[in-house]
Scaffold this active site. Structure first.
Site, PDB file in Angstrom:
ATOM      1  N   LYS A  45       0.807  -1.221   0.000  1.00 50.66           N
ATOM      2  CA  LYS A  45       0.000   0.000   0.000  1.00 50.66           C
ATOM      3  C   LYS A  45       0.844   1.277   0.000  1.00 50.66           C
ATOM      4  O   LYS A  45       0.321   2.359  -0.298  1.00 50.66           O
ATOM      5  CB  LYS A  45      -0.953   0.005   1.201  1.00 50.66           C
ATOM      6  CG  LYS A  45      -1.982  -1.126   1.186  1.00 50.66           C
ATOM      7  CD  LYS A  45      -2.905  -1.050  -0.019  1.00 50.66           C
ATOM      8  CE  LYS A  45      -4.025  -2.081   0.074  1.00 50.66           C
ATOM      9  NZ  LYS A  45      -4.971  -1.996  -1.054  1.00 50.66           N
ATOM     10  N   ASP A  46       2.123   1.167   0.314  1.00 51.23           N
ATOM     11  CA  ASP A  46       3.002   2.339   0.208  1.00 51.23           C
ATOM     12  C   ASP A  46       2.963   2.920  -1.200  1.00 51.23           C
ATOM     13  O   ASP A  46       3.026   4.132  -1.397  1.00 51.23           O
ATOM     14  CB  ASP A  46       4.452   1.957   0.525  1.00 51.23           C
ATOM     15  CG  ASP A  46       4.696   1.730   2.000  1.00 51.23           C
ATOM     16  OD1 ASP A  46       3.738   1.823   2.786  1.00 51.23           O
ATOM     17  OD2 ASP A  46       5.856   1.458   2.364  1.00 51.23           O
TER      18      ASP A  46
END
Length: 345
Positions: A45-46
């Site tokens: 998700k970064d």
């Protein structure tokens, strides 16, 4: 100066591929795991957090006093909170009550304001974490709602990074891609890029028992009778995310809580990879798929392992939690003695 960055965000992307040797030994193909836990926020998700926020900055949507609001099962929240710290924005997150206390503590440690919402209500219920996030965004001045479930930039982040990385790392030899589907962005963006390079690549989505995605892919209809509570975080949905490109997915495999939990622990035990719950889910999906499909020796399979197991120590890696779910006694693979802790009085 090598491997030096101006801030933590410079570490996002370029996660490694690691070959699996023991868990998949009965599958004739070569199997690699893409370890997204190597991102600084310890999850895939970064990539979307940085991509969406920087895109909003370029468009002038975000100002110095902006507040970023999002719905999350945990990982997206960590990533957004991390990016907000570096860039100077406030962060408000709505999570479901499936989210463990240590995850909430992690979010708060990164400066986020957290709203905990019931997971057992329909997506359109005003108490759901989807609707709570929307309400907060409406009521909060200078707020920007990320809306990862329906944000095309969720797909684009992986189209620009994850897909090309996998293609390059495998020398274009990948034949199968397996990934969990929550918002759908990771699988959709990666699949879109990879199928542009080679349309024969098989893309397999992983769905949860209790979710509607597999049936919707097969029939185009939502079967609400399939919806029931389940424990795997960040997998499956009770709504149809706009960031999930069903036309890029060849097939879905549905997995349950119990076997995904055991597979997660087996990966740690046999491969020395501490992955999150979805790590076990995507591996379980591969094994179920292999039971119904024949792989060849020259097939090259990539599984996306979305996050790190440190966030599940009191859940899937906890003997107590496993026993509370009834998994220890019911496991037909007879792993009980392997995973039990012996206490000397």
């Amino acid at each position: 100066m090598m491997n030096v960055h101006d801030n933590i965000l410079g570490l996002i992307g370029n996660s490694p591929l690691v070959r699996l040797n023991q868990v998949t030994k009965d599958i004739p193909a070569t199997v690699y795991a893409k370890l997204e836990s190597y991102n600084p926020g310890h999850s895939t998700k970064d990539r979307i957090a940085l991509h969406i926020i920087e895109n909003a900055e370029k468009q002038g949507i975000l100002k110095s006093d902006s507040v970023i609001v999002e719905t999350t099962s945990g990982n997206t929240g960590f990533s957004i909170a991390m990016v907000c710290i570096v860039k100077g924005y406030k962060c408000i997150l709505a999570v479901s009550d499936k989210t463990k206390a240590e995850k909430i503590a992690y979010l708060k440690a990164l400066g986020a304001t957290v709203y905990v919402c019931p997971a057992s209500v329909p997506a359109d219920d005003p108490r759901s974490y989807y609707e709570v996030a929307k309400r907060i965004a409406r009521e909060t001045p200078n707020s920007v709602y990320i809306n990862q479930y329906f944000n095309e930039l969720n797909i684009d982040a992986h189209y620009q990074t994850t897909g090309p990385e996998i293609w390059t790392q495998t020398g274009g030899k990948i034949t199968h891609l397996f990934a969990c589907t929550g918002t759908g962005g990771t699988l959709s963006g990666s699949a879109k890029y990879l199928k542009e390079q080679n349309p024969d690549i098989k893309v397999i989505g992983v769905d949860a028992d209790g979710s509607i995605l597999k049936t919707y892919h097969e029939t185009g209809k939502i079967n609400k009778t399939e919806i029931h509570p389940y424990q795997i975080e960040g997998l499956g949905k009770n709504l149809i995310p706009g960031a999930l490109l069903f036309d890029k997915i060849d097939e879905f495999v549905r997995v349950n809580d119990e076997m995904s939990a055991y597979r997660t622990r087996e990966i740690a035990l046999k491969e020395a990879i501490m992955g999150g719950y979805t790590t076990g889910a995507v591996t379980q999906a591969l094994i179920q798929y292999a039971n119904a499909h024949e792989f060849k020796e020259d097939d090259l399979i990539v599984l996306i392992f979305p996050d790190h197991g440190s966030r599940y120590i009191t859940k899937v890696y906890s003997d107590k939690w496993m026993e509370e779910q009834g998994f220890i006694n019911n496991c037909f693979h007879n792993y009980d003695q392997v995973f039990k802790t012996e206490i000397i009085e």
